[in-house]
Every structure is written in structure tokens, then in C-alpha cells.
Design a protein around this motif. Sequence first.
Motif, PDB file in Angstrom:
ATOM      1  N   GLU A 113     -29.114  20.887 -12.538  1.00  0.00           N
ATOM      2  CA  GLU A 113     -29.630  20.441 -13.827  1.00  0.00           C
ATOM      3  C   GLU A 113     -30.743  19.411 -13.643  1.00  0.00           C
ATOM      4  O   GLU A 113     -31.756  19.453 -14.347  1.00  0.00           O
ATOM      5  CB  GLU A 113     -28.511  19.865 -14.687  1.00  0.00           C
ATOM      6  CG  GLU A 113     -28.961  19.497 -16.089  1.00  0.00           C
ATOM      7  CD  GLU A 113     -27.816  19.434 -17.085  1.00  0.00           C
ATOM      8  OE1 GLU A 113     -27.978  18.772 -18.129  1.00  0.00           O
ATOM      9  OE2 GLU A 113     -26.765  20.059 -16.843  1.00  0.00           O
TER      10      GLU A 113
ATOM     11  N   VAL B   6     -34.431  20.266 -15.226  1.00  0.00           N
ATOM     12  CA  VAL B   6     -35.102  19.456 -16.251  1.00  0.00           C
ATOM     13  C   VAL B   6     -36.354  18.782 -15.692  1.00  0.00           C
ATOM     14  O   VAL B   6     -37.327  18.564 -16.419  1.00  0.00           O
ATOM     15  CB  VAL B   6     -34.149  18.424 -16.892  1.00  0.00           C
ATOM     16  CG1 VAL B   6     -33.026  19.131 -17.630  1.00  0.00           C
ATOM     17  CG2 VAL B   6     -33.597  17.437 -15.868  1.00  0.00           C
TER      18      VAL B   6
ATOM     19  N   ILE C 257     -29.519  18.484 -20.432  1.00  0.00           N
ATOM     20  CA  ILE C 257     -29.430  19.640 -21.322  1.00  0.00           C
ATOM     21  C   ILE C 257     -28.343  19.388 -22.356  1.00  0.00           C
ATOM     22  O   ILE C 257     -27.189  19.091 -21.999  1.00  0.00           O
ATOM     23  CB  ILE C 257     -29.143  20.933 -20.538  1.00  0.00           C
ATOM     24  CG1 ILE C 257     -30.269  21.197 -19.528  1.00  0.00           C
ATOM     25  CG2 ILE C 257     -28.995  22.113 -21.490  1.00  0.00           C
ATOM     26  CD1 ILE C 257     -30.017  22.399 -18.626  1.00  0.00           C
TER      27      ILE C 257
ATOM     28  N   CYS D 123     -29.507  25.630 -25.424  1.00  0.00           N
ATOM     29  CA  CYS D 123     -30.188  24.958 -24.328  1.00  0.00           C
ATOM     30  C   CYS D 123     -31.312  24.090 -24.897  1.00  0.00           C
ATOM     31  O   CYS D 123     -32.417  24.576 -25.147  1.00  0.00           O
ATOM     32  CB  CYS D 123     -30.740  25.958 -23.320  1.00  0.00           C
ATOM     33  SG  CYS D 123     -31.484  25.190 -21.870  1.00  0.00           S
TER      34      CYS D 123
ATOM     35  N   VAL E  44     -33.294  20.298 -24.306  1.00  0.00           N
ATOM     36  CA  VAL E  44     -33.452  19.285 -23.270  1.00  0.00           C
ATOM     37  C   VAL E  44     -33.930  17.972 -23.884  1.00  0.00           C
ATOM     38  O   VAL E  44     -34.933  17.934 -24.601  1.00  0.00           O
ATOM     39  CB  VAL E  44     -34.427  19.736 -22.170  1.00  0.00           C
ATOM     40  CG1 VAL E  44     -34.510  18.675 -21.067  1.00  0.00           C
ATOM     41  CG2 VAL E  44     -33.981  21.064 -21.561  1.00  0.00           C
TER      42      VAL E  44
ATOM     43  N   ARG F 213     -24.989  24.923 -18.053  1.00  0.00           N
ATOM     44  CA  ARG F 213     -26.114  25.497 -18.796  1.00  0.00           C
ATOM     45  C   ARG F 213     -27.376  25.612 -17.952  1.00  0.00           C
ATOM     46  O   ARG F 213     -28.247  26.437 -18.230  1.00  0.00           O
ATOM     47  CB  ARG F 213     -26.441  24.645 -20.028  1.00  0.00           C
ATOM     48  CG  ARG F 213     -25.416  24.665 -21.139  1.00  0.00           C
ATOM     49  CD  ARG F 213     -26.005  24.003 -22.374  1.00  0.00           C
ATOM     50  NE  ARG F 213     -25.038  23.784 -23.422  1.00  0.00           N
ATOM     51  CZ  ARG F 213     -24.383  22.633 -23.609  1.00  0.00           C
ATOM     52  NH1 ARG F 213     -24.615  21.606 -22.801  1.00  0.00           N
ATOM     53  NH2 ARG F 213     -23.528  22.502 -24.593  1.00  0.00           N
ATOM     54  N   ALA F 214     -27.498  24.766 -16.944  1.00  0.00           N
ATOM     55  CA  ALA F 214     -28.724  24.760 -16.144  1.00  0.00           C
ATOM     56  C   ALA F 214     -28.969  26.099 -15.467  1.00  0.00           C
ATOM     57  O   ALA F 214     -30.121  26.443 -15.173  1.00  0.00           O
ATOM     58  CB  ALA F 214     -28.659  23.650 -15.100  1.00  0.00           C
TER      59      ALA F 214
END
Length: 488
Positions: A115, A119, A142, A308, A310, A355-356
Amino acid sequence: MTPEEFRRHGKQVIDWIADYLSNIESFPVRAQVAPGDVRRALPVSPPECGSSFTEILADLDRTLLPGVTHWQHPRFFAYFPSNTSGAAILGDLLSSGLGVQGMLWATSPSCTELETVAVDWLAELLGLPRHFRTDATGGGVIQDSASSASLLATLAALSRATGGVTAHAGITGRHTLYVSSETHSSLEKAARIVGLGADNVRKVPVDPATLAMDATALDRMLATDLADGAIPVMVCATVGTTSTAAIDPVRAIGEVCREREVWLHVDAAYAGVAAVCPELRWVNDGVAEYADSYVTNPHKWLLTNFDCSVLWVADRAPLLDAMSIQPEYLRNRATSSGAVIDYRDWQIPLGRRFRALKLWAVMRWYGADGLRDHIRTGAALATEFATWVARDPDFELHEPQVLSLVCLRPRWPELSTGEANDATTRLMESLNASGALYLTHTKVDGRVLLRMAIGSPTTEERHLREAWLRIREEHRKTLADLALERAT
């Protein structure tokens, strides 16, 4: 379900999804059911015995699919895109298969560290400032949605405005939050949740031509509130409002916030991802210099399926001060060392999915070039559609037209504003009921406008031409019906 059964049925599911996406144009865009239809078609009680997965898929086709509104349909223009893609779906499947609970670095190091990489990659693709990186003073995380991200930004801003007191003693005194009339409703909800109260959400006037926040008016309101003893907590500037995709002047607002020492949150949920294209980075003018927090949604226009979103912060300390709690059962050597990020301190819930994986899969599959091509295609199609509207004397184009959203108003000769609004709504409802396309509306200066949100990877120029033909035909039909009704 054994691994071999999973392998067999998993192939069935992948085939089902592939067939669905291949044939999506054959479905009416909007669900053609009445309230309660789906529930009445399902059993009242749960099954006593299990069913085969073939039977489950058959019920999906027979009972559930008629009640689905098809967000991936090429003629879905109702809301901002909620794109998915094969890469994102497979990344999500891998996340589900691994079943990781990534609340702490210690509970799965790869979940956290991928993650941080994802990001940081996205920040670089968008041209965001160095201090938003996770290896700098701030960092990204996220979230499930921009609503949650804005809530967290509000909590962090409140913590900074009160020197961290509110995290322990609660709110005392009057604290204010500043938005415009065009700001997403989630900011007022955030104010309610954190205890500021909706009455302390201050609505800043907008420029009537652009619907962007008036920075001079903001400065006056801040001065007045400070003089009255209020503590300004946060200003939210929007890059791409939900109504018309208006873009607030972040730089001018940021200068006011810097002068008044107020947290600046930038909500770029829809439009922020456009900055993957260097020629569109103007949308984030002022973010690098002034934004304390910034959110954008890959699950809208960047081919990554929901959810998703950010959130980046320029300085992580106020967020951690507001959110970090250390119960004994979560203590571990890695956390105590201070060498790791525990994302449970960067969000509202404790638990979190991996989720990444889907965001990483999308960036790996498409690369920067593929993502830029997707954004440019959506923006170009919207520009083309806007030229058709502008040339048609029976319609009025709302300007400025921004990125992939087109707002338009049918002309209704001899009708009052109220009657014209009713006629526009009637036209839209008739179009939506047909299943051929799906639009939504907004209201600007008391007048109802139709919204055409373009950006699905399946949408081509031919779909826009078909939609435009239907809109014009329905306008003529509605005009004729209104004339007949008046005559009788």
C-alpha cells in the motif's frame, strides 16, 4: 468447498463475469424493477440445505440481474464513472483469496508495504508534492470512499486546531468548518460526526459564473468568525464538484488558509485522477504549496473498482494524534519500534482489506501510458459531445464544461422556470425509463440541468451519438405532448 471445487466453480464465475462484460450492451442501463420486486422473488427463509454453485449462478441470472443497474454500461451517464477493469477485478479476487486482515504491519507486512508503494506511485503519477509520500512527513492511505477520507481530514484538522485536546477532552467552544454551496454533502456529515454540528458548517459564496468558491468571501467570513471567538478548523476546496465539476481556486483559498492558519483539505474525488495527464495537472494548481490533505478516487475514473479512495496528508502527526489508540492486545514489537506504519491508525475501523492489490494491479497492467490514454479518451469524448450541444438551438450548454462532465439544458419556449424544470425532469425520467441510457440532473441558479458523465472504458463516440439522438427525439416528443396538453 474444496480447492478443486473452488477451481471448477471459480472458472464458472470468471466465465460469467467475462460473458457479462462482453454482452453488457444488451441490458437496459437502469434496473427495470419496482421497489420490492427483488425481495419478493427471493425465499423468505434461508435454505436448510446447500445449493450447487450452478444453481446459485442461475438465480443470479434469473432473480438478481433484472434488478441491477449496469454501472459499466457504455451508455451509463448518470453519475461520475465508477469504472472497473479486468486487472482490478482480478486484483480484488486475489485480495479475497488471501483473506488478509491488514490492520497492523505485523498482521501482514506485504499488505502494508504494498500500500505504501501503491499510494506513492499514484502520488508520482499525479504530480503530487514530495511531502505526501509515505517516506516523507506525510503519506497516503487507501480508504473506502472520499466521504471517509474527508471525515479523517476533519478529525486531523480538529486535532491540530486544538493542540490535540479534543482527542481526550472533547470539544469545548465553537469550532467552524468552511465549504461552498457546491461542496459534497459528506463534509456536513463529517461535521456532525466529529461533533462540530451542522450549524457550524459555514457556506462560502461562489462565483456565479464558475460556481467556484469565492476566496475573498472566505477571508471575510474567517475574519468575522475569529473576531466572534470561533476556532476555524478546516476549509474544504473542491476540485470537480459533484453538480457541475466546478473547480475551486485552490491557490487563492490556500493563501487565505495559510494567512489564517487553517487546515486546507482538497476534495478531488472525481477530477484529481485527471492529473495523470501532464496537460491536465492544472486541476491541482496550488495543492503542492497549500494543501494539508488531499483525496481522489481511483474507483471513479481510474479503472479501479469500488472501493478505492486515496487520502494523502502533508503531515501525518495530527492524523495519528487524533486516531491512534494502543490497547494491550494490539501491542507488538514492530509497532513499538516505530519503524512501521500501522494503517489502523489512519482510518475509522480497525480492520482493513488488502485493497492495494487491485490498485497495484491496475497500475502494473495499464502503466502510465494506458491510464493517460483512458483519461484523455473520456475528456475528448465529452468535449465532442459539448460541441454538439452548443450547436443545437434547442439546447443550452452549461459552461465552463469541465473534463468528462457535460451539463445541458433543453430549451422550452413559453414556459416559466418552474414549468421548464418540470419538463426537463419529465424528459429525463422518460429517457431513463426506456433503459437506453441513464442520466441524472442538477440545479444551477434555480434551473434544472441534465448531467452527462462520460468516462467508462466501454463508451465510444457511437454511444454518445445514439444518446444525443434519443435526447433530441425525446425533447421534441415532450414539446409536442406539452403543446397538446395546453391545447386541451
